[in-house]
Design a protein around this motif. Structure first.
Motif, PDB file in Angstrom:
ATOM      1  N   GLN A 260       0.621  -1.457   0.003  1.00 34.55           N
ATOM      2  CA  GLN A 260      -0.339   0.139  -0.026  1.00 34.55           C
ATOM      3  C   GLN A 260       0.858   1.054  -0.006  1.00 34.55           C
ATOM      4  O   GLN A 260       1.774   1.204   0.495  1.00 34.55           O
ATOM      5  N   GLN A 261       0.321   2.298  -0.446  1.00 36.67           N
ATOM      6  CA  GLN A 261       1.803   2.908  -1.258  1.00 36.67           C
ATOM      7  C   GLN A 261       0.955   4.538   0.021  1.00 36.67           C
ATOM      8  O   GLN A 261      -0.133   4.910  -0.113  1.00 36.67           O
ATOM      9  N   GLY A 262       1.162   5.536   0.806  1.00 39.52           N
ATOM     10  CA  GLY A 262       1.251   6.324   1.737  1.00 39.52           C
ATOM     11  C   GLY A 262       2.011   7.539   1.378  1.00 39.52           C
ATOM     12  O   GLY A 262       3.272   7.610   0.508  1.00 39.52           O
ATOM     13  N   GLY A 263       1.483   8.185   1.603  1.00 35.00           N
ATOM     14  CA  GLY A 263       1.958   9.706   0.906  1.00 35.00           C
ATOM     15  C   GLY A 263       1.316  10.847   1.805  1.00 35.00           C
ATOM     16  O   GLY A 263       0.095  10.641   2.276  1.00 35.00           O
ATOM     17  N   PRO A 264       2.147  11.852   1.802  1.00 35.23           N
ATOM     18  CA  PRO A 264       0.814  13.499   1.934  1.00 35.23           C
ATOM     19  C   PRO A 264      -0.364  13.511   0.345  1.00 35.23           C
ATOM     20  O   PRO A 264      -0.188  13.357  -0.405  1.00 35.23           O
ATOM     21  N   SER A 265      -1.457  13.715   1.661  1.00 33.49           N
ATOM     22  CA  SER A 265      -2.511  14.090   0.681  1.00 33.49           C
ATOM     23  C   SER A 265      -2.918  15.328   0.457  1.00 33.49           C
ATOM     24  O   SER A 265      -2.684  16.081   0.539  1.00 33.49           O
ATOM     25  N   ASN A 266      -3.547  15.366  -0.797  1.00 33.19           N
ATOM     26  CA  ASN A 266      -3.440  16.577  -1.344  1.00 33.19           C
ATOM     27  C   ASN A 266      -5.000  17.461  -1.133  1.00 33.19           C
ATOM     28  O   ASN A 266      -5.633  18.279  -1.734  1.00 33.19           O
ATOM     29  N   ASP A 267      -5.277  16.793   0.248  1.00 32.37           N
ATOM     30  CA  ASP A 267      -6.636  17.184   1.045  1.00 32.37           C
ATOM     31  C   ASP A 267      -6.025  18.606   2.557  1.00 32.37           C
ATOM     32  O   ASP A 267      -6.626  19.162   2.246  1.00 32.37           O
ATOM     33  N   ASP A 268      -4.258  18.392   2.024  1.00 31.25           N
ATOM     34  CA  ASP A 268      -3.860  19.201   2.944  1.00 31.25           C
ATOM     35  C   ASP A 268      -3.758  20.336   2.332  1.00 31.25           C
ATOM     36  O   ASP A 268      -2.874  20.230   1.425  1.00 31.25           O
ATOM     37  N   PRO A 269      -4.155  21.390   2.554  1.00 28.10           N
ATOM     38  CA  PRO A 269      -4.245  23.183   2.045  1.00 28.10           C
ATOM     39  C   PRO A 269      -2.232  22.627   2.002  1.00 28.10           C
ATOM     40  O   PRO A 269      -1.797  23.510   1.152  1.00 28.10           O
ATOM     41  N   ASP A 270      -1.442  22.538   2.983  1.00 28.43           N
ATOM     42  CA  ASP A 270      -0.501  22.834   2.810  1.00 28.43           C
ATOM     43  C   ASP A 270       0.955  22.035   1.907  1.00 28.43           C
ATOM     44  O   ASP A 270       1.464  22.712   0.716  1.00 28.43           O
ATOM     45  N   VAL A 271       0.085  20.799   1.590  1.00 32.15           N
ATOM     46  CA  VAL A 271       0.910  19.739   0.171  1.00 32.15           C
ATOM     47  C   VAL A 271       0.379  19.902  -0.890  1.00 32.15           C
ATOM     48  O   VAL A 271       0.325  20.252  -1.504  1.00 32.15           O
ATOM     49  N   MET A 272      -1.191  20.804  -0.935  1.00 31.76           N
ATOM     50  CA  MET A 272      -1.697  21.182  -2.254  1.00 31.76           C
ATOM     51  C   MET A 272      -1.265  22.518  -2.404  1.00 31.76           C
ATOM     52  O   MET A 272      -0.737  22.487  -3.587  1.00 31.76           O
ATOM     53  N   ARG A 273      -0.876  23.613  -1.472  1.00 29.88           N
ATOM     54  CA  ARG A 273       0.102  24.812  -1.684  1.00 29.88           C
ATOM     55  C   ARG A 273       1.222  24.065  -2.345  1.00 29.88           C
ATOM     56  O   ARG A 273       1.619  24.977  -3.894  1.00 29.88           O
ATOM     57  N   GLN A 274       1.907  23.512  -2.055  1.00 29.15           N
ATOM     58  CA  GLN A 274       3.571  22.840  -2.455  1.00 29.15           C
ATOM     59  C   GLN A 274       2.830  22.198  -3.988  1.00 29.15           C
ATOM     60  O   GLN A 274       3.625  22.493  -5.150  1.00 29.15           O
ATOM     61  N   ARG A 275       2.414  21.357  -4.445  1.00 27.36           N
ATOM     62  CA  ARG A 275       1.807  20.795  -5.436  1.00 27.36           C
ATOM     63  C   ARG A 275       2.003  21.968  -6.614  1.00 27.36           C
ATOM     64  O   ARG A 275       1.724  21.890  -7.763  1.00 27.36           O
ATOM     65  N   MET A 276       0.957  23.116  -6.062  1.00 24.20           N
ATOM     66  CA  MET A 276      -0.056  23.780  -7.606  1.00 24.20           C
ATOM     67  C   MET A 276       1.101  25.058  -7.227  1.00 24.20           C
ATOM     68  O   MET A 276       1.265  24.983  -8.539  1.00 24.20           O
ATOM     69  N   ALA A 277       2.379  25.488  -6.749  1.00 20.40           N
ATOM     70  CA  ALA A 277       3.701  25.427  -7.178  1.00 20.40           C
ATOM     71  C   ALA A 277       4.731  24.986  -7.888  1.00 20.40           C
ATOM     72  O   ALA A 277       4.914  25.053  -8.802  1.00 20.40           O
TER      73      ALA A 277
END
Length: 621
Positions: A260-277
């Motif tokens: 099973q692959q785990g990791g930061p979720s796109n539900d987290d605003p901080d994670v979303m912000r990094q990936r959006m950038a």
């Protein structure tokens, strides 16, 4: 690890250095804990703190899974009115500056200490009969900035001792007062009556539903189904959230096993912000490949990104805002425009900066300085040959010669504004051009400062500690008469470097590694260093493959050339950045004089000549 939180906000003591003073442990504070041998009350003695080196990291909400979670440092621990107080310094890293501003403005600032118990004493409370554990010695592991105030039931421990949340304080979000949820499967009274969602424009609601569906990574048919059911934006959001919670995590097959692959979720605003950038960089730089998790954000505009982040933070009002309204609201509230543009802009800036870096930097040594005071580089001489000690003889003492050179940092910078119209139109071209140009400008600034060291004093270089310029006959690193680039002058230059002696007079046998030439000599240097098959011993090119060719277009003397040793063996030029900002840095704020966002790029950089032994100059012919 155990945790203690304090309800007291820290006090800003230095706005420039980003310093605050905060209470970590209050005197006599009682925390109820549950251990495997029953419940007890824990009292932490503030004076019993131990730190390994006098400082601990300042973390973001106890996160220790990434270096980006480190916000700064905590140090200068002291007792004030019985409470343990520390000084906190926030990093100047671009990602930390918005958090620092929220702390300074009073929006953030609750502190929590993570610690390990070393010594304790158990007793009984004479009034209640409860077991009381007084911790007399404990090791502070970290200090965290947390969003919530002190809570007697918020202290949780993981490790050897099983600790459970007390029943009287253990509440799920759904149990909390004032918390209401609406299931997507259970329609509201308004939906039961068959009325349409309250929205000024159904087309706008449909657009929002399609945007949210794409952001959540679902197929277009999912959004169409929500639209066909006539759901409002809030109801669609709840439905999508439920689907996301039920969606299985991707699995990877390895030799018959499913992992099973785990990791930061796109539900987290901080994670979303990094990936959006990361996705913005892909739009700004052709050929750049963002991480796979950022792919779903590539089609979003700047205003779409801001809306998605507000929604992820629980602000349902953002769902109905158009592009112009989002930009207007962002100008008057805490927004993510600045962070997104700053994060993506810094990446474009550094890409351009690294691509344009001068070759002369490869022949120089890099270091960091902690402030803007002059750095003095002291070179101690050798102690000479060891002397023979006769039977019953004494070993004699000696002194060491020394030389010292100094230089210091300076700050260089430029400003730029991105207009409100460009943000609404999602026009990243102007911003990309400026970030790229700023990276080239920073690289050019560094290169000129290094070249000016070589060309100072009419090409003789800066004046050294002994009163002579860098390239001087007394230093044994200047050709007596200029000679055209070729094997004989390079042989003479190598011989001179081999015979260099240290401050104490011992031979140090320096090996040249780089040949630095102006663009006028580039072709001749390439021919000289080319690998060819000789037809006789006399035609062997002894320098083939032994020297790295560095071409510096800012050198204006068309005939002069230089040999440099490796900077790790005998550094001649040294350049430095401020320890908290290696390379150019981009910062941003909402514009006031102009409608839009203001950016500035600055560079804390300094360079100097610290020794003469590792370089040789031939004026050429």
């Amino acid at each position: 690890m155990l945790y203690r939180r304090t309800p007291r906000l820290p006090t800003v003591i230095d706005d420039v250095e980003r310093l605050v003073s905060g209470v970590l442990v209050s005197p006599g504070a009682r925390v109820r804990r549950q251990g495997i041998d029953g419940p007890f009350i824990e009292i932490l003695e503030p004076g019993g703190v131990v730190t390994d080196d006098g400082s601990v990291p300042l973390l973001n909400a106890h996160r220790a899974d990434s270096t980006s979670a480190v916000l700064g440092s905590a140090y200068d621990f002291r007792l004030e009115d019985g409470a343990l107080v520390a000084t906190l310094q926030f990093s100047a890293r671009p990602g930390v500056i918005p958090i620092w501003r929220d702390v300074k403005d009073g929006h953030l600032g609750r502190l929590s200490a993570g610690y390990e118990i070393l010594e304790f004493q158990d007793s009984k409370d004479p009034r209640t009969g409860e077991r009381v554990r007084t911790v007399t010695k404990w090791r502070l592991r970290e200090v965290s900035l947390v969003p919530l105030a002190a809570d007697a039931g918020a202290a949780i421990r993981s490790g050897e001792e099983e600790v459970k949340m007390p029943d009287d304080v253990k509440k799920t979000p759904a149990d909390s007062p004032g918390h209401e949820t609406q299931s997507a499967a259970a329609p509201t009274e308004e939906r039961r009556e068959g009325t349409q969602p309250q929205a000024e424009n159904r087309a706008e609601v449909n657009r929002q539903i399609r945007s949210m569906t794409a952001q959540c990574g679902f197929e277009e048919r999912v959004g169409n189904d929500l639209i066909d059911r006539g759901l409002s934006a809030d109801e669609a959001r709840e439905s999508l959230w439920t689907r996301m919670m039920q969606r299985p995590q991707p699995a990877k097959e390895i030799r018959g096993h499913r992992i099973q692959q785990g990791g930061p979720s796109n539900d987290d605003p901080d994670v979303m912000r990094q990936r959006m950038a990361d996705a913005l960089v892909a739009r700004m730089v052709p050929g750049y490949k963002p991480e796979e998790a950022a792919q779903q954000f590539r089609g979003l505009s700047l205003t779409d990104c801001q809306r998605a982040l507000w929604l992820a933070q629980g602000d349902s009002r953002a769902a109905t805002l158009g592009a112009a309204a989002i930009v207007q609201r962002a100008a008057h509230t805490t927004s993510d425009f600045a962070t997104l543009l700053q994060s993506s802009g810094n990446r474009v800036l550094l890409m351009s900066f690294e691509a344009e870096s001068s070759g002369l930097k490869r022949a120089s040594r890099q270091t960091t300085l902690i402030d803007f005071r002059a750095k003095t580089s002291i070179r101690l001489g050798d102690i000479g040959r060891l002397e023979k000690v006769e039977e019953s003889g004494e070993i004699t003492s000696t002194s060491r010669a020394e030389s010292r050179e100094s230089y210091k940092l300076a700050t260089y910078g430029k400003l730029f504004d991105l207009s409100r119209q460009a943000i609404i139109n999602d026009d990243l071209g102007a911003f990309t051009d400026w970030a790229t140009a700023a990276g080239r400008s920073a690289a050019d600034t560094e290169a000129w400062l290094l070249v000016e060291l070589l060309t100072a004093n009419a090409g003789a270089g800066p004046t050294m500690d002994d009163g002579n310029p860098l390239f001087h006959s007394s230093h044994g690193n200047l050709a007596g008469s200029g000679t055209a680039l070729g094997i004989p002058p390079l042989t003479a230059a190598r011989l001179a470097m081999r015979k260099q002696t240290g401050p104490g007079g011992m031979t140090i046998a320096i090996t040249p590694r780089s040949l630095l030439v102006p663009p006028d000599l580039e072709t001749a240097a390439e021919q000289l260093l080319a690998t060819i098959q000789p037809d006789s011993v006399g035609n062997v090119n002894v320098f083939s493959g032994k020297l790295e060719l560095l071409v510096e277009p800012r050198l204006t003397d068309p005939t002069a050339y230089y040999l440099f040793a490796g900077p790790s063996q005998a550094a001649v030029l040294e350049y430095a950045y401020l320890s908290s900002a290696s390379g150019p840095q981009m910062e941003t704020r909402q514009g006031w004089e102009v409608l839009g966002t203001s950016f500035r790029v600055y560079l804390d950089f300094g360079a100097g000549a610290i020794d003469y032994r590792g370089a040789y100059k031939d004026p050429g012919a």
